[in-house]
Design a protein around this motif. Structure first.
Motif, PDB file in Angstrom:
ATOM      1  N   ALA A  23     -34.627  86.366 -13.253  1.00  0.00           N
ATOM      2  CA  ALA A  23     -34.850  87.810 -13.315  1.00  0.00           C
ATOM      3  C   ALA A  23     -33.711  88.623 -12.710  1.00  0.00           C
ATOM      4  O   ALA A  23     -33.514  89.775 -13.115  1.00  0.00           O
ATOM      5  N   TRP A  24     -32.976  88.050 -11.756  1.00  0.00           N
ATOM      6  CA  TRP A  24     -31.949  88.832 -11.075  1.00  0.00           C
ATOM      7  C   TRP A  24     -30.560  88.217 -11.150  1.00  0.00           C
ATOM      8  O   TRP A  24     -29.610  88.890 -11.549  1.00  0.00           O
ATOM      9  N   VAL A  26     -28.951  85.663 -12.934  1.00  0.00           N
ATOM     10  CA  VAL A  26     -28.254  85.485 -14.212  1.00  0.00           C
ATOM     11  C   VAL A  26     -27.984  86.815 -14.910  1.00  0.00           C
ATOM     12  O   VAL A  26     -26.859  87.038 -15.391  1.00  0.00           O
ATOM     13  N   PRO A  27     -28.954  87.738 -14.965  1.00  0.00           N
ATOM     14  CA  PRO A  27     -28.602  89.032 -15.570  1.00  0.00           C
ATOM     15  C   PRO A  27     -27.447  89.740 -14.851  1.00  0.00           C
ATOM     16  O   PRO A  27     -26.593  90.356 -15.503  1.00  0.00           O
ATOM     17  N   LEU A  28     -27.399  89.631 -13.529  1.00  0.00           N
ATOM     18  CA  LEU A  28     -26.298  90.251 -12.788  1.00  0.00           C
ATOM     19  C   LEU A  28     -24.968  89.560 -13.066  1.00  0.00           C
ATOM     20  O   LEU A  28     -23.914  90.217 -13.093  1.00  0.00           O
ATOM     21  N   PHE A  30     -24.027  88.276 -15.929  1.00  0.00           N
ATOM     22  CA  PHE A  30     -23.530  88.767 -17.203  1.00  0.00           C
ATOM     23  C   PHE A  30     -23.134  90.241 -17.144  1.00  0.00           C
ATOM     24  O   PHE A  30     -22.305  90.685 -17.936  1.00  0.00           O
ATOM     25  N   LYS A  31     -23.684  90.967 -16.207  1.00  0.00           N
ATOM     26  CA  LYS A  31     -23.325  92.376 -16.070  1.00  0.00           C
ATOM     27  C   LYS A  31     -21.984  92.545 -15.359  1.00  0.00           C
ATOM     28  O   LYS A  31     -21.201  93.436 -15.688  1.00  0.00           O
ATOM     29  N   THR A  36     -17.427  86.996 -20.340  1.00  0.00           N
ATOM     30  CA  THR A  36     -18.818  86.529 -20.414  1.00  0.00           C
ATOM     31  C   THR A  36     -18.908  85.007 -20.518  1.00  0.00           C
ATOM     32  O   THR A  36     -19.915  84.437 -20.121  1.00  0.00           O
ATOM     33  N   ALA A  43     -23.825  80.492 -15.096  1.00  0.00           N
ATOM     34  CA  ALA A  43     -25.274  80.456 -15.292  1.00  0.00           C
ATOM     35  C   ALA A  43     -25.746  79.039 -15.625  1.00  0.00           C
ATOM     36  O   ALA A  43     -26.782  78.591 -15.123  1.00  0.00           O
ATOM     37  N   HIS A 105     -30.721  80.143 -27.156  1.00  0.00           N
ATOM     38  CA  HIS A 105     -30.944  81.032 -26.019  1.00  0.00           C
ATOM     39  C   HIS A 105     -32.406  81.473 -25.996  1.00  0.00           C
ATOM     40  O   HIS A 105     -33.031  81.530 -24.934  1.00  0.00           O
ATOM     41  N   THR A 109     -35.019  80.630 -23.056  1.00  0.00           N
ATOM     42  CA  THR A 109     -35.770  81.694 -22.382  1.00  0.00           C
ATOM     43  C   THR A 109     -37.264  81.404 -22.419  1.00  0.00           C
ATOM     44  O   THR A 109     -37.970  81.575 -21.412  1.00  0.00           O
TER      45      THR A 109
END
Length: 142
Positions: A23-24, A26-28, A30-31, A36, A43, A105, A109
């Motif tokens: 939730a935090w 891996v998304p961060l 990629f941001k 990437t 990741a 992917h 997920t």
């Protein structure tokens, strides 16, 4: 005392580490991490470590449930462990090979989410067991 607390900590670690990573963290990655491809490689290593942590936590839960003759949780533990291993040994190699990225992917997920549910149920059942005095079946504990 440790027989009650250790499985609760293992379940909390399993669920919490899945939550924070998916939730935090891996998304961060990629941001904020460029390119990437580097974020994807990072990741992948984190999810590989998560698989190891999931298996260790699940083994602790399996042993604890078996010792305490609490079989209501075994399916959730085994299911979560299987999902972690499938993600690591089936899905991750295809994502890293960049083979049909959208499909794999999405599968990854879905496996992560299903494992998260298994870990959450285990946490809930072990917390209820500690509250009820060690029976993982809340209906019987009443």
């Amino acid at each position: 005392m440790w027989r009650l607390i250790l499985p609760l900590f293992a379940a909390a670690l399993w669920w919490g580490s899945l939550t924070s990573l998916g939730a935090w963290v891996v998304p961060l990655l990629f941001k904020h991490l460029e390119p990437t491809a580097l974020a994807g490689q990072t990741a992948a290593r984190l999810f590989e470590f998560q698989t190891h942590a999931s298996v260790v936590c699940a083994l602790i839960l399996l042993l604890s449930a078996r010792q305490r003759a609490q079989f209501a949780v075994l399916g959730w533990v085994l299911g979560g462990m299987l999902l972690a291993l499938l993600q690591q040994w089936v899905v991750a190699p295809r994502i890293e090979a960049r083979s049909d990225m959208a499909l794999w992917h999405s599968v990854g997920t879905a496996l992560w989410l299903a494992q998260w549910v298994c870990a959450a149920v285990c946490l809930w059942k072990f917390a209820r067991a500690n509250q009820a005095g060690s029976d993982l079946n809340p209906e019987r504990a009443s």
